[in-house]
Design a protein around this motif. Structure first.
Motif, short mmCIF file in Angstrom:
data_model
loop_
_atom_site.label_atom_id
_atom_site.label_comp_id
_atom_site.label_asym_id
_atom_site.label_seq_id
_atom_site.Cartn_x
_atom_site.Cartn_y
_atom_site.Cartn_z
N LEU A 28 0.85 -1.18 0.00
CA LEU A 28 0.00 0.00 0.00
C LEU A 28 0.89 1.24 0.00
O LEU A 28 1.51 1.57 1.01
CB LEU A 28 -0.92 0.00 1.23
N GLY A 29 0.98 1.90 -1.14
CA GLY A 29 1.81 3.08 -1.27
C GLY A 29 0.97 4.30 -1.56
O GLY A 29 -0.26 4.27 -1.49
N SER A 30 1.65 5.39 -1.89
CA SER A 30 0.94 6.60 -2.28
C SER A 30 1.69 7.28 -3.42
O SER A 30 2.89 7.07 -3.62
CB SER A 30 0.74 7.54 -1.09
N ARG A 31 0.94 8.10 -4.19
CA ARG A 31 1.51 8.82 -5.33
C ARG A 31 1.16 10.30 -5.20
O ARG A 31 0.02 10.66 -4.97
CB ARG A 31 0.96 8.27 -6.64
N CYS A 32 2.18 11.14 -5.36
CA CYS A 32 1.98 12.59 -5.25
C CYS A 32 1.08 13.09 -6.39
O CYS A 32 1.31 12.76 -7.55
CB CYS A 32 3.34 13.29 -5.31
N ARG A 33 0.06 13.90 -6.03
CA ARG A 33 -0.86 14.44 -7.04
C ARG A 33 -0.19 15.51 -7.90
O ARG A 33 -0.66 15.81 -8.99
CB ARG A 33 -2.09 15.05 -6.36
N ALA A 34 0.90 16.10 -7.42
CA ALA A 34 1.56 17.17 -8.18
C ALA A 34 2.65 16.64 -9.10
O ALA A 34 2.67 16.95 -10.28
CB ALA A 34 2.13 18.21 -7.22
N CYS A 35 3.57 15.82 -8.57
CA CYS A 35 4.73 15.41 -9.37
C CYS A 35 4.71 13.93 -9.73
O CYS A 35 5.54 13.49 -10.53
CB CYS A 35 6.04 15.79 -8.66
N GLY A 36 3.80 13.14 -9.16
CA GLY A 36 3.70 11.74 -9.55
C GLY A 36 4.66 10.80 -8.86
O GLY A 36 4.68 9.61 -9.16
N GLU A 37 5.48 11.32 -7.93
CA GLU A 37 6.42 10.45 -7.20
C GLU A 37 5.66 9.43 -6.35
O GLU A 37 4.62 9.76 -5.76
CB GLU A 37 7.32 11.32 -6.31
N HIS A 38 6.20 8.18 -6.29
CA HIS A 38 5.58 7.13 -5.48
C HIS A 38 6.31 6.98 -4.16
O HIS A 38 7.54 7.14 -4.10
CB HIS A 38 5.63 5.79 -6.23
N PHE A 39 5.55 6.59 -3.12
CA PHE A 39 6.14 6.40 -1.81
C PHE A 39 5.63 5.13 -1.15
O PHE A 39 4.49 4.74 -1.33
CB PHE A 39 5.81 7.59 -0.88
N PHE A 40 6.50 4.51 -0.38
CA PHE A 40 6.12 3.43 0.51
C PHE A 40 6.98 3.55 1.75
O PHE A 40 8.20 3.64 1.64
CB PHE A 40 6.33 2.05 -0.11
N PRO A 41 6.40 3.56 2.96
CA PRO A 41 4.95 3.53 3.23
C PRO A 41 4.25 4.81 2.76
O PRO A 41 4.89 5.75 2.32
CB PRO A 41 4.87 3.41 4.75
N GLN A 42 2.91 4.78 2.89
CA GLN A 42 2.10 5.91 2.45
C GLN A 42 2.46 7.18 3.24
O GLN A 42 2.81 7.11 4.40
CB GLN A 42 0.61 5.60 2.65
N ARG A 43 2.34 8.33 2.55
CA ARG A 43 2.55 9.61 3.22
C ARG A 43 1.63 10.65 2.60
O ARG A 43 1.22 10.51 1.45
CB ARG A 43 4.01 10.03 3.16
N GLU A 44 1.31 11.67 3.38
CA GLU A 44 0.40 12.72 2.93
C GLU A 44 1.12 13.83 2.19
O GLU A 44 0.59 14.43 1.27
CB GLU A 44 -0.33 13.33 4.14
N ILE A 45 2.36 14.12 2.63
CA ILE A 45 3.13 15.21 2.03
C ILE A 45 4.25 14.61 1.18
O ILE A 45 4.98 13.73 1.63
CB ILE A 45 3.73 16.12 3.12
N CYS A 46 4.37 15.07 -0.06
CA CYS A 46 5.39 14.55 -0.97
C CYS A 46 6.79 14.91 -0.47
O CYS A 46 7.08 16.07 -0.18
CB CYS A 46 5.17 15.12 -2.37
#
Ligand SMILES: [Zn+2]
Length: 145
Positions: A28-46
């Motif tokens: 379960l990761g996250s993707r920045c809405r502005a630049c598209g960078e992916h993160f694991f674990p999930q985070r709110e701020i890029c």
């Protein structure tokens, strides 16, 4: 049979647990809405552009082994005393994140750069008879992701 047992994560929010135990789990990761960078674990701020706002995404299940080591000591929390040790590695996901995880296999089973695949491992069971699982990576069956 393991299909009949309910599986629960050791900590929620890090990986999926397919109802069908033959299916491959995802991270379960996250993707920045502005630049598209992916993160694991999930985070709110890029962490790349500092944009506030990410979308949840599924990552993996394949990656390549960046580096690893082998720990000659039973895995913490495991009730399986016969397990003599375990690998720990960093796996590069095609989406970008480098994930540190326990590896499945013996000390001679790993090569830097090899294709890896996500799986779940049962650590112990709860009083309710559920399997408590963690994610880990194993060498990919096909040898290629
Ligand atoms: Zn960003």
């Amino acid at each position: 049979m393991s299909e009949a047992r309910r599986r629960v994560p050791i900590e929620p929010g890090f990986f999926t647990i397919p109802r069908d135990s033959t299916e491959t789990p995802r991270l379960l990761g996250s993707r920045c809405r502005a630049c598209g960078e992916h993160f694991f674990p999930q985070r709110e701020i890029c962490a790349k552009c500092l944009h506030l706002g990410t979308d949840p995404v599924l990552l993996g299940p394949h990656g390549s082994l960046y580096t690893y080591t082998y720990v000659h000591f039973p895995l913490f929390g495991s009730k399986r005393a016969e397990a003599g040790g375990y690998g720990v590695g960093q796996v590069d996901l095609p989406e970008g994140p480098r994930v540190q995880a326990v590896l499945s296999g013996g000390p001679d089973d790993f090569t830097i750069g090899m294709a890896m695949e996500l799986e779940l491992e049962t650590l112990r069971e709860t009083k309710q008879g559920e399997d408590v699982v963690i994610y880990r990576f194993r060498p990919a069956q096909s040898g290629g992701a």
